[in-house]
Design a protein around this motif. Structure first.
Motif, PDB file in Angstrom:
ATOM      1  N   ALA B   9     -59.706 -10.814 -69.666  1.00  0.00           N
ATOM      2  CA  ALA B   9     -59.611 -11.059 -68.228  1.00  0.00           C
ATOM      3  C   ALA B   9     -58.184 -11.331 -67.781  1.00  0.00           C
ATOM      4  O   ALA B   9     -57.830 -11.076 -66.646  1.00  0.00           O
ATOM      5  N   HIS B  10     -57.345 -11.875 -68.667  1.00  0.00           N
ATOM      6  CA  HIS B  10     -55.983 -12.157 -68.225  1.00  0.00           C
ATOM      7  C   HIS B  10     -54.948 -11.291 -68.909  1.00  0.00           C
ATOM      8  O   HIS B  10     -53.765 -11.461 -68.693  1.00  0.00           O
ATOM      9  N   ASP B  12     -54.691  -8.183 -68.348  1.00  0.00           N
ATOM     10  CA  ASP B  12     -54.366  -7.090 -67.445  1.00  0.00           C
ATOM     11  C   ASP B  12     -53.462  -7.533 -66.306  1.00  0.00           C
ATOM     12  O   ASP B  12     -53.333  -6.843 -65.309  1.00  0.00           O
ATOM     13  N   ILE B  13     -52.857  -8.693 -66.436  1.00  0.00           N
ATOM     14  CA  ILE B  13     -51.952  -9.190 -65.409  1.00  0.00           C
ATOM     15  C   ILE B  13     -50.521  -8.917 -65.859  1.00  0.00           C
ATOM     16  O   ILE B  13     -50.146  -9.270 -66.977  1.00  0.00           O
ATOM     17  N   ARG B  14     -49.741  -8.267 -65.008  1.00  0.00           N
ATOM     18  CA  ARG B  14     -48.346  -8.023 -65.346  1.00  0.00           C
ATOM     19  C   ARG B  14     -47.432  -8.846 -64.451  1.00  0.00           C
ATOM     20  O   ARG B  14     -47.762  -9.132 -63.306  1.00  0.00           O
ATOM     21  N   VAL B  15     -46.278  -9.224 -65.001  1.00  0.00           N
ATOM     22  CA  VAL B  15     -45.354 -10.122 -64.301  1.00  0.00           C
ATOM     23  C   VAL B  15     -44.093  -9.355 -63.911  1.00  0.00           C
ATOM     24  O   VAL B  15     -43.409  -8.794 -64.779  1.00  0.00           O
ATOM     25  N   VAL B  87     -43.948 -17.521 -55.840  1.00  0.00           N
ATOM     26  CA  VAL B  87     -44.681 -16.513 -56.594  1.00  0.00           C
ATOM     27  C   VAL B  87     -45.747 -15.910 -55.701  1.00  0.00           C
ATOM     28  O   VAL B  87     -46.530 -16.641 -55.101  1.00  0.00           O
ATOM     29  N   PHE B  88     -45.755 -14.605 -55.611  1.00  0.00           N
ATOM     30  CA  PHE B  88     -46.764 -13.905 -54.838  1.00  0.00           C
ATOM     31  C   PHE B  88     -47.707 -13.217 -55.825  1.00  0.00           C
ATOM     32  O   PHE B  88     -47.268 -12.403 -56.636  1.00  0.00           O
ATOM     33  N   GLY B  89     -48.989 -13.567 -55.771  1.00  0.00           N
ATOM     34  CA  GLY B  89     -49.896 -13.060 -56.794  1.00  0.00           C
ATOM     35  C   GLY B  89     -51.282 -12.755 -56.289  1.00  0.00           C
ATOM     36  O   GLY B  89     -52.225 -12.739 -57.083  1.00  0.00           O
ATOM     37  N   ASP B  90     -51.439 -12.509 -54.991  1.00  0.00           N
ATOM     38  CA  ASP B  90     -52.779 -12.200 -54.482  1.00  0.00           C
ATOM     39  C   ASP B  90     -53.360 -10.987 -55.199  1.00  0.00           C
ATOM     40  O   ASP B  90     -52.641 -10.040 -55.544  1.00  0.00           O
ATOM     41  N   VAL B  91     -54.686 -11.035 -55.375  1.00  0.00           N
ATOM     42  CA  VAL B  91     -55.374  -9.972 -56.108  1.00  0.00           C
ATOM     43  C   VAL B  91     -55.119  -8.612 -55.469  1.00  0.00           C
ATOM     44  O   VAL B  91     -54.870  -7.625 -56.156  1.00  0.00           O
ATOM     45  N   ARG B  97     -53.089  -5.562 -61.037  1.00  0.00           N
ATOM     46  CA  ARG B  97     -52.764  -6.969 -60.796  1.00  0.00           C
ATOM     47  C   ARG B  97     -51.330  -7.257 -61.200  1.00  0.00           C
ATOM     48  O   ARG B  97     -50.989  -7.211 -62.394  1.00  0.00           O
ATOM     49  N   VAL B  99     -48.278 -10.131 -60.669  1.00  0.00           N
ATOM     50  CA  VAL B  99     -47.757 -11.406 -60.186  1.00  0.00           C
ATOM     51  C   VAL B  99     -46.241 -11.251 -60.054  1.00  0.00           C
ATOM     52  O   VAL B  99     -45.551 -11.001 -61.040  1.00  0.00           O
ATOM     53  N   SER B 100     -45.724 -11.361 -58.830  1.00  0.00           N
ATOM     54  CA  SER B 100     -44.292 -11.184 -58.597  1.00  0.00           C
ATOM     55  C   SER B 100     -43.611 -12.534 -58.404  1.00  0.00           C
ATOM     56  O   SER B 100     -43.893 -13.253 -57.445  1.00  0.00           O
ATOM     57  N   PHE B 135     -45.909  -2.691 -50.555  1.00  0.00           N
ATOM     58  CA  PHE B 135     -46.641  -3.905 -50.954  1.00  0.00           C
ATOM     59  C   PHE B 135     -46.604  -4.954 -49.839  1.00  0.00           C
ATOM     60  O   PHE B 135     -46.683  -4.610 -48.669  1.00  0.00           O
TER      61      PHE B 135
END
Lengths: 231, 231
Positions: B9-10, B12-15, B87-91, B97, B99-100, B135
């Protein structure tokens, strides 16, 4: 935004969300303490040490929702104020690469006084007397305390630590606890009454002292101006 | 900090790390403009639209180093001030996904006037006249402008937009450009001279106007108090 070389270099970064939760605790004649709940780690790294409540960000979950969820899961607390604090992401802060998005929250003393979940691994600590902490969580707490002390000077977040109705003496004690020093009652009264942000009610707190007027704050105004941030 | 259920679940999150880079641009008799460099995207999502300079966080790279690297790679600029913004990380902010972690930077006008890399996909824009942005980058820029306007009121970051030596009129123009309105020269002089943060030199700016004394700021003091943040 995309790199032409391999993707592996950033696939090993995991995102966590943690929260620094401040409340007050009265005791005796001293200033109230600024307290926060910590969670004892049950596995490595840093097994047995205390850490901020938190967890991994879920791929389908917004950041603030993750902060609220982990806060509820570990402490069952509902905050009166929640704000993003900072991102801590130094390479060496954890054995694997973890970017921690940290929120900070305020919990009213009456809410914080409800018992924590039956769990010996969750407890409140005085910020002036912290145990050994996992990872870089001590410096995270220090930064959150710095933010709290700064923000109390130019916003109304002190109200986030108070019930809906409060006396001027109770409001003054919040400022005293955060600032770590006593304030002159007459000066304080003049300043907050001059600020125009408090609404006097017709109710009074009675008890062992002479009756003290109860005030409330204006719910139409945010506790702090967070600008044009997306909600 | 770890979840007992699956790790997928986590994973697949890229930073990503992006930077809002502010500078000033003089032109004619109007107030100077607050300008920033943008990069045109050459691939989907949002191919052809302008976006903040940025890139993926590398697993072996600290956050601020990533901000400096992507800033140098895309614009070849060296900032005089660099700070984490939010940090901007809205789905829903990106098809996958992301997270910037966003930084904001100040670049002196003389530094910003050096030509950008020979690349038609990098250009300066007036913040008052932005193109269509990829974006959620428009709301990120709006939040950065809000932070800039706030911070200029309680710190000395205006100096980050000036060369080492400057006249009071040049300092006033920085405040005017950020605030979007003219200030009274005599009042401004009284305020900054009273603040004690400027050091007058024995040098003068000469030219078409009468000679104006040059000032410098004290390098021993940080442009803004960032508290006990780890460096």
């Amino acid at each position: 935004m995309t790199r032409s070389n391999g993707e592996a270099a950033h696939d090993d970064i995991r995102v966590a969300v943690s929260t620094v939760i401040f409340s007050l605790r009265h005791g005796g004649e001293d200033l109230p303490s600024v307290v926060l709940p910590l969670v004892r780690r049950t596995r490595d790294p840093h097994a047995g040490q205390w850490a901020l409540p938190g967890g991994w960000l879920d791929v389908s979950e917004n950041l603030e929702a993750a902060a609220s969820r982990t806060l509820a899961e570990t402490t069952a607390l509902t905050p009166s104020y929640l704000e993003q604090l900072y991102v801590f992401g130094d390479v060496g802060r954890s054995p694997s690469r973890v970017v921690s998005i940290v929120y900070w929250a305020l919990v009213r003393e009456d809410v914080a006084s409800t018992p924590l979940p039956e769990d010996e691994n969750v407890a409140w600590f005085d910020t002036a007397d912290l145990p050994e902490l996992a990872f870089d969580h001590r410096s995270i707490i220090e930064y959150a305390l710095w933010r709290l002390r700064n923000k109390v000077g130019y916003s109304r977040i002190a109200h986030g630590l108070l019930p809906d109705l409060f006396t001027l003496a109770e409001l003054r004690e919040v400022y005293e606890a955060i600032g770590g020093k006593r304030l002159d009652p007459a000066n304080f009264r003049r300043q907050v009454e001059g600020s125009g942000t408090l609404i006097p009610t017709r109710e009074f707190r009675t008890g062992s002292h002479r009756p003290a007027r109860l005030y409330r704050y204006n719910h139409d105004v945010e506790l702090a101006d967070r600008g044009p941030l997306p909600r």
